[in-house]
Design a protein around this motif. Structure first.
Motif, PDB file in Angstrom:
ATOM      1  N   ALA A 102     -11.631   3.706  -0.659  1.00  0.00           N
ATOM      2  CA  ALA A 102     -11.002   4.512   0.385  1.00  0.00           C
ATOM      3  C   ALA A 102     -10.592   3.644   1.568  1.00  0.00           C
ATOM      4  N   HIS A 103     -11.466   2.753   1.992  1.00  0.00           N
ATOM      5  CA  HIS A 103     -11.162   1.889   3.129  1.00  0.00           C
ATOM      6  C   HIS A 103      -9.948   0.991   2.833  1.00  0.00           C
ATOM      7  N   LEU A 104      -9.940   0.428   1.648  1.00  0.00           N
ATOM      8  CA  LEU A 104      -8.838  -0.480   1.314  1.00  0.00           C
ATOM      9  C   LEU A 104      -7.522   0.277   1.198  1.00  0.00           C
ATOM     10  N   LEU A 105      -7.557   1.443   0.598  1.00  0.00           N
ATOM     11  CA  LEU A 105      -6.340   2.260   0.513  1.00  0.00           C
ATOM     12  C   LEU A 105      -5.843   2.639   1.904  1.00  0.00           C
ATOM     13  N   ALA A 106      -6.779   2.920   2.788  1.00  0.00           N
ATOM     14  CA  ALA A 106      -6.390   3.262   4.163  1.00  0.00           C
ATOM     15  C   ALA A 106      -5.721   2.073   4.835  1.00  0.00           C
ATOM     16  N   ARG A 107      -6.260   0.875   4.619  1.00  0.00           N
ATOM     17  CA  ARG A 107      -5.648  -0.322   5.199  1.00  0.00           C
ATOM     18  C   ARG A 107      -4.263  -0.587   4.641  1.00  0.00           C
TER      19      ARG A 107
END
Length: 420
Positions: free
Chosen positions: A368-373
């Motif tokens: 989720a964090h990487l997709l958000a970035r």
């Protein structure tokens, strides 16, 4: 006046594994030892409120349990050869009680449970339940299997010990190295379970992290020339050093990179570094030394003010090459994202076998964090929702909910929360 129910709860929490180990080692029957101790606790709940808490609760429980063992041996008449050992147990228990020197056989029982005749996949769960007091549900969670399957595995392991008449004796020194990996795995799994309970509010896990570190110290004392034993101790000390910084004054979860380094225990960090340095002199690298080295790099932030992500990523490469555990693969992806950007981290995540990730919360949180970035907000929201649903820790769940809310705004969030 001493509260009998609180005393029973305290003794069960702090001494159950030690009492079972003491009885099992001498009766040579793990299941019978657990049953006898269960009867003793039941008797305590019945008699202590009426007669008062005895001066030595553990000795009282031990005396009742060994009488149960003797009675059972007499009735069943299936262990005639165990009778002398049981009588010896009775005499020794009485002598120990009189000397006020309570024995500690947990480390011994850990090595017994690592007997090669027991299925490899059952050794560590057996130790966690028998010696360290974890229930089958929590053990199953640690091994990513269904509780029912773990329960069956434990029952089969105990039957194997009984039916194969596995000798309950300390292995010879030459046999210890072959059993060491299973013992270390159990100690580290126990620490991990205790580590998750930051506030120490879960009675099932209270004190477990400290007990795991204590057992690890004993292990280093028993096998000082084993570098991985020192690596394991160094790893746990590094993690434990940060306990006071993992929640803010309001109790909210604080990711590693946002922790106040002044709250870290520098004495623990120093001890961890000393153990890691001693381990390195053997020039035999292993999983625990690598994991401790990763934590050592993070610890340097207290000195330099920055994290050397190149070093962290390189160490994870070695760790995954050595033991490609799911947690290591996910952490490697998070480290890669710090070095080469979120696309590289996401690619590493997507290389993980999908069937392994279904219920693994850290995978979905990092994803989720990487997709958000990468500003892939819809996918990030889906991954956050999944991670939130898999989170057992209320504070971590609240953190993820907050991050989910930020997806529509700034996506500059850190994926370090699984890196300890």
């Amino acid at each position: 006046m001493v509260n009998p129910f609180q005393t029973v709860e305290f003794v069960a929490r702090t001494s159950y594994g030690r009492l079972v180990a003491y009885l099992a080692v001498r009766s040579r029957d793990l299941t019978a030892a657990e049953d006898a101790l269960g009867d003793a606790f039941r008797a305590a709940l019945e008699t202590w409120p009426r007669d008062g808490v005895p001066h030595k609760p553990e000795a009282w429980l031990l005396a009742v349990a060994r009488r149960r063992l003797i009675d059972e041996a007499r009735r069943a008449r299936v262990r005639a050869d165990a009778a002398p050992a049981l009588w010896q147990l009775a005499e020794q228990a009485q002598a120990d009680s009189e000397r006020d020197a309570f024995p500690d056989d947990r480390l011994k029982l850990l090595f017994i449970c690592a007997h090669p005749a027991i299925a490899a996949g059952a050794r560590t769960p057996l130790m966690l339940q028998t010696v360290l007091g974890l229930d089958a549900v929590r053990i199953a969670g640690a091994f990513l299997v269904a509780p029912a399957a773990m329960g069956q595995r434990l029952v089969r392991a105990k039957a194997k010990i009984r039916d194969a008449a596995i000798a309950f004796a300390v292995p010879k020194p030459r046999e210890l190295p072959a059993r060491l990996d299973s013992v270390m795995e159990a100690i580290y799994a126990a620490y991990g379970t205790g580590w998750e309970d930051v506030a120490g509010t879960d009675p099932r896990r209270r004190g477990l992290a400290a007990e795991a570190i204590w057992l690890s110290r004993l292990l280093v004392g028993l096998m000082p020339e084993e570098p991985e034993a020192r690596g394991l101790l160094a790893l746990m000390l590094h993690c434990e050093a940060r306990r006071g910084a993992r929640r803010n004054p309001g109790g909210a979860y604080v990711p590693l990179l946002e922790q106040d380094v002044t709250l870290w225990s520098h004495s623990m960090v120093e001890e961890a570094e000393q153990e890691l340095a001693r381990a390195a002199t053997h020039r035999s690298i292993g999983r625990y030394q690598l994991e401790a080295a990763i934590q050592s790099v993070h610890a340097q932030r207290a000195v330099t003010g920055r994290t050397d992500w190149q070093a962290v990523a390189l160490l994870y490469e070695h760790l995954v090459a050595l033991t490609p555990a799911l947690g290591a693969q996910v952490s490697r992806a998070a480290a890669l994202a710090q070095v080469s950007g979120p696309a590289a981290g996401l690619a590493a995540l997507e290389a993980v076998a999908p069937e392994l990730t279904v219920t693994y919360q850290p995978y979905w949180a990092v994803r989720a964090h990487l997709l958000a970035r990468l500003d892939r907000r819809v996918e990030a929201q889906e991954a956050y929702t999944r991670a939130i649903g898999l989170s057992e820790d209320t504070h971590v769940r609240q953190f993820l909910v907050k991050e989910l809310g930020s997806v529509s705004g700034s996506a500059a969030v850190l994926s370090n929360h699984i890196l300890r």
